[in-house]
Write an enzyme that holds these catalytic residues in place. Structure first.
Site, PDB file in Angstrom:
ATOM      1  N   GLU A   1      47.368  44.527  29.206  1.00  0.00           N
ATOM      2  CA  GLU A   1      46.494  45.685  29.067  1.00  0.00           C
ATOM      3  C   GLU A   1      47.063  46.742  28.126  1.00  0.00           C
ATOM      4  O   GLU A   1      46.313  47.421  27.416  1.00  0.00           O
ATOM      5  CB  GLU A   1      46.211  46.313  30.439  1.00  0.00           C
ATOM      6  CG  GLU A   1      45.447  45.397  31.399  1.00  0.00           C
ATOM      7  CD  GLU A   1      46.324  44.364  32.093  1.00  0.00           C
ATOM      8  OE1 GLU A   1      47.571  44.447  31.969  1.00  0.00           O
ATOM      9  OE2 GLU A   1      45.784  43.475  32.765  1.00  0.00           O
TER      10      GLU A   1
ATOM     11  N   ASP B   1      40.275  42.545  48.429  1.00  0.00           N
ATOM     12  CA  ASP B   1      41.513  42.433  47.644  1.00  0.00           C
ATOM     13  C   ASP B   1      42.558  43.468  48.058  1.00  0.00           C
ATOM     14  O   ASP B   1      43.744  43.300  47.788  1.00  0.00           O
ATOM     15  CB  ASP B   1      41.218  42.567  46.144  1.00  0.00           C
ATOM     16  CG  ASP B   1      40.728  41.250  45.553  1.00  0.00           C
ATOM     17  OD1 ASP B   1      40.786  40.222  46.257  1.00  0.00           O
ATOM     18  OD2 ASP B   1      40.267  41.250  44.396  1.00  0.00           O
TER      19      ASP B   1
END
Lengths: 317, 281
Positions: free
Chosen positions: A61, A120
Site C-alpha cells: 500500500e 474479521d
C-alpha cells in the site's frame, strides 16, 4: 421531506465501483489502483473495461500511494483503493508527505471501515481513520451514507481538485438517499426539519438517525436530522444554524469518539454556540468479531442509542 | 554539449553555494549534498532534456527528476537556480521564514523544479514510478530520473517499489543511488548492512549499472548507457560510488557532516578549497 423509503439494500463500496466505471468513460485521466482487493473494492468492472488504466499494486500500500502521487503529478486522477486500515494508518506518512503536503489530486478510496466490517475483527475494523485524515491540511474527507450518496461522492471527488479520502463500508445497508438529491462536497444535507433536537449523523449512522427521528416524533419531539457526508471541510454554518434553533445536539458516527465527527461538531459549537451535546460513537476501545448488527448493538451505535441520547440532551436544555 | 571542464566549474560553484547556504542558517545537510554535486550538475546541465524557463508540474514531453533523499535540498536548490529555474538570489532565503526553499523540498510554496515533497525517506521511487507509468499512458517517451540515498534503501517502501517497477516492466526510469556507505549513525555497513546491493537489485529485476560519481566522463558515459538500456522491459538503476562531503577535505568520507553546518572558521576553510567560478549568489 421527512419521508425516506428504503428502495434497496446495497453496500456503499458497490456505489464506488459503479461510479468509477461511469466516470472513467468520460474522463480518460482517471486511473484505478488496487492493492490486491479488486473484488472487495468492487473495481472488477472498471478493471475489465479499462485494463490499461487499472494498476494492480499487489500487497504494498505504501508504494501504491506513492505511485498514485506520481501519476497525479503527471496529470492523472488516480483512485488508489484498499481497506480502510491499509489506506489510512498503515500509510499515514506516505499520505501525509506525498499526497496531502504535496497537494496531489489523488482520491484515496477505502472500504470495510468501521465495526460493520464484522467477523474479521478489530485488526481490520478501522475506527480512527476520519480523525487521522481530517488532521491533514489539504485533505478533503468524505464518509457517504448509502449506495446512492457514494456514487454521488465518487463523482464529486473526481471533479474536485486535490486530495480526497473516501470511506465505504462492507455490508449491504439501506439505500434511501433519493437519486435526485443534490450533493456538493462540504455542504451538509438537512434530511428532516425539526425544532427540538439536532441529530448530526454520518455514514452508516444516517439511516438509524432517520429511524430515531420517527421514534422521537412518536414521543412528541421533533428532530432535525443533518447528514454530514463531508467530514472536512465541515459545513459549520449548517450545524450552527440548526443548533441555534434546537439548542441541543446529538452526533452519530461509526468511528472512534476521539477524533471523530462529534469532536469536530463540539469544536464548532464551543466556538460559535455552546449547547448541550451527546455523542454516539466508539468510546476508546477496539472492536471485535461478530455480526455487523450485533457489533453495532454491543458498541451502542443503533437508532435506539440515538433516541436515548436525544432524550437525554433534550432534557438538559 | 557542456564540456567536463565547464561541468567542473559549475560543480565548484554549486559546492560553494551549499557551504554558504548551510553556514548562513547553521543547519542543513552538507555531506550528501556535496557528494551528489557532480551527478546533479551532469544530470541538469547535460543529461536531462528539460526546459528550466518553462517549468510545468506535469512535465509532458520532458525528462523529469524526483529527489527521494530530500535532505540534500541545498544541492538541489543551487542546481535549480544555477540552471535557470529561479533566480540565484533566492538561495539566500534557504531555511528561513516565508521562504520557498524549505529545509526539505516542498511544493506548497510553488518553487519551480519541485514536483513532490520529500524528506521522509523511501517515498520518491514510488512517485517516480507513478510518473513513469503516466508517461507511458500518454505515449510520452521521455525518461523519469530519481536519486536515492543508500541509507534510504533500508526503508521497506523502496523494495515494494523495486518489486512493482520490475513486475510492471517500467522501463522508462533511471534511478540512481548515492552509494557513499554513510548514514547519520555511522557506516551503513554497521548500522544495517545492505549486503550485496548490486545482486539485490539484479535479483529484483532491475538493470543495474555502477559508476564513479566524481568523474564527469564516467557519469556521462554511464548515463548514456543507462538511457540506451531504457525501453527494454526493465527499470534501470545506477549504483553511484561517491564520498560523502566530496570537495571539502575535512568533510570527505565521514558521516560527521551528514546534517551539521560548519562554523565560521570551518566554512571559511571549506570555501578556500572551492574557488568562486560563476559568482556567488
Amino acid at each position: 421531506m421527512n419521508t425516506y423509503k428504503v428502495r434497496d439494500h446495497k453496500d456503499t463500496r458497490s456505489g464506488y465501483g459503479a461510479a468509477l466505471l461511469e466516470i472513467a468513460k468520460d474522463n480518460d485521466q482517471i486511473v484505478g489502483l488496487c492493492a490486491d482487493l479488486t473484488g472487495s473494492l468492487k473495481m472488477g468492472d472498471f478493471a475489465k473495461a479499462y485494463p490499461e488504466r487499472f494498476f494492480q499494486s499487489g500487497i504494498s500500500e505504501a508504494n501504491m500511494m506513492g505511485v498514485a502521487a506520481g501519476m497525479a503529478t503527471a496529470g492523472k486522477i488516480p483512485f488508489p483503493s484498499t481497506f480502510a486500515n491499509f489506506g489510512s494508518g498503515r500509510v499515514y506518512d506516505q499520505i501525509r508527505q506525498s499526497i496531502a503536503y504535496s497537494n496531489k489530486n489523488v482520491k484515496i478510496c477505502v472500504s470495510h471501515a468501521g465495526l460493520t466490517l464484522g467477523e474479521d475483527g478489530a485488526t481490520h475494523q478501522m475506527l480512527e481513520d476520519l480523525g487521522m485524515m481530517k488532521m491533514l491540511p489539504n485533505m478533503t474527507v468524505i464518509n457517504p451514507c448509502d449506495y446512492t450518496q457514494t456514487m454521488q461522492a465518487t463523482k464529486a471527488a473526481a471533479e474536485h481538485y486535490g486530495p480526497v479520502y473516501l470511506r465505504f463500508g462492507r455490508p449491504k445497508m439501506p439505500v434511501f438517499i433519493p437519486e435526485d438529491m443534490p450533493f456538493k462536497i462540504g455542504e451538509a444535507i438537512k434530511l428532516t426539519q425539526g425544532n427540538d433536537v439536532t441529530i448530526i449523523a454520518t455514514g452508516h449512522l444516517v439511516w438509524p438517525a432517520i429511524q430515531a427521528e420517527q421514534r422521537l416524533k412518536e414521543k412528541g419531539i421533533s428532530a432535525e436530522v443533518i447528514n454530514i457526508h463531508t467530514i472536512k471541510p465541515l459545513d459549520t454554518k449548517a450545524i450552527v444554524e440548526s443548533v441555534k434553533k434546537t439548542h441541543c445536539v446529538v452526533t452519530a458516527e461509526e468511528h472512534m469518539l476521539n477524533g471523530g465527527l462529534g469532536e469536530s461538531v463540539a469544536h464548532t459549537l464551543a466556538k460559535n454556540y455552546p449547547a448541550p451535546m451527546e455523542m454516539i460513537g466508539v468510546d476508546d476501545t477496539f472492536g471485535e468479531s461478530g455480526k455487523p448488527d450485533e457489533l453495532m448493538e454491543k458498541y451502542g451505535l443503533t437508532d435506539k442509542n440515538i433516541v436515548e441520547a436525544a432524550l437525554k440532551v433534550f432534557h438538559r436544555k | 554539449m557542456t564540456s567536463t571542464t565547464e561541468l567542473q566549474k559549475i560543480a565548484n560553484q554549486v559546492r560553494r553555494d551549499i557551504i554558504r547556504m548551510v553556514h548562513a542558517v547553521n543547519s542543513g545537510h552538507p555531506g550528501g549534498s556535496l557528494g551528489c554535486t557532480d551527478f546533479m550538475t551532469a544530470l541538469y546541465f547535460e543529461v536531462m532534456d528539460h526546459d528550466p524557463s518553462n517549468f510545468s508540474m506535469e512535465g509532458k514531453g520532458e525528462d523529469v527528476f524526483y529527489l527521494s533523499n530530500g535532505h540534500i535540498s541545498p544541492l538541489w536548490y543551487s542546481i535549480l537556480a544555477r540552471n535557470g529555474y529561479f533566480d540565484i538570489s533566492e538561495l539566500k532565503t534557504f531555511r528561513k521564514l516565508n521562504s520557498r526553499l524549505q529545509g526539505h523540498p516542498a511544493t506548497e510554496e510553488g518553487l519551480p523544479g519541485i514536483r513532490i515533497a520529500s524528506g521522509s525517506l523511501g517515498q520518491g521511487m514510488s512517485a517516480a514510478l507513478g510518473h513513469a507509468l503516466a508517461k507511458k499512458l500518454d505515449s510520452d517517451n521521455k525518461i523519469v530520473y530519481s536519486l536515492h540515498g543508500d541509507g534510504e534503501l533500508q526503508e521497506g517502501q523502496i523494495w515494494e517499489a523495486a518489486l512493482f517497477g520490475a513486475s510492471r516492466k517500467i522501463d522508462n526510469i533511471i534511478a540512481t543511488v548515492d552509494y557513499n556507505g554513510q548514514q547519520i549513525d555511522g557506516p551503513v555497513q554497521k548500522v544495517n548492512d545492505l549486503g550485496d546491493l548490486k545482486a539485490k537489485w539484479e535479483a529484483f529485476g532491475w538493470i543495474t549499472l555502477e559508476m564513479n560519481g566524481h568523474a564527469f566522463d564516467d557519469i556521462l558515459k554511464t548515463m548514456e548507457k543507462a538511457k540506451s538500456m531504457t525501453g527494454q522491459g526493465k527499470p534501470v538503476i545506477i549504483l553511484m560510488h561517491t564520498d560523502m562531503g566530496h570537495g571539502v577535505d575535512y568533510m570527505q568520507g565521514t558521516h560527521e557532516w551528514h546534517g551539521k553546518a560548519p562554523d565560521d572558521e570551518l566554512a571559511q576553510k571549506a570555501l578556500e578549497q572551492l574557488p568562486e567560478t560563476l559568482g556567488d549568489y
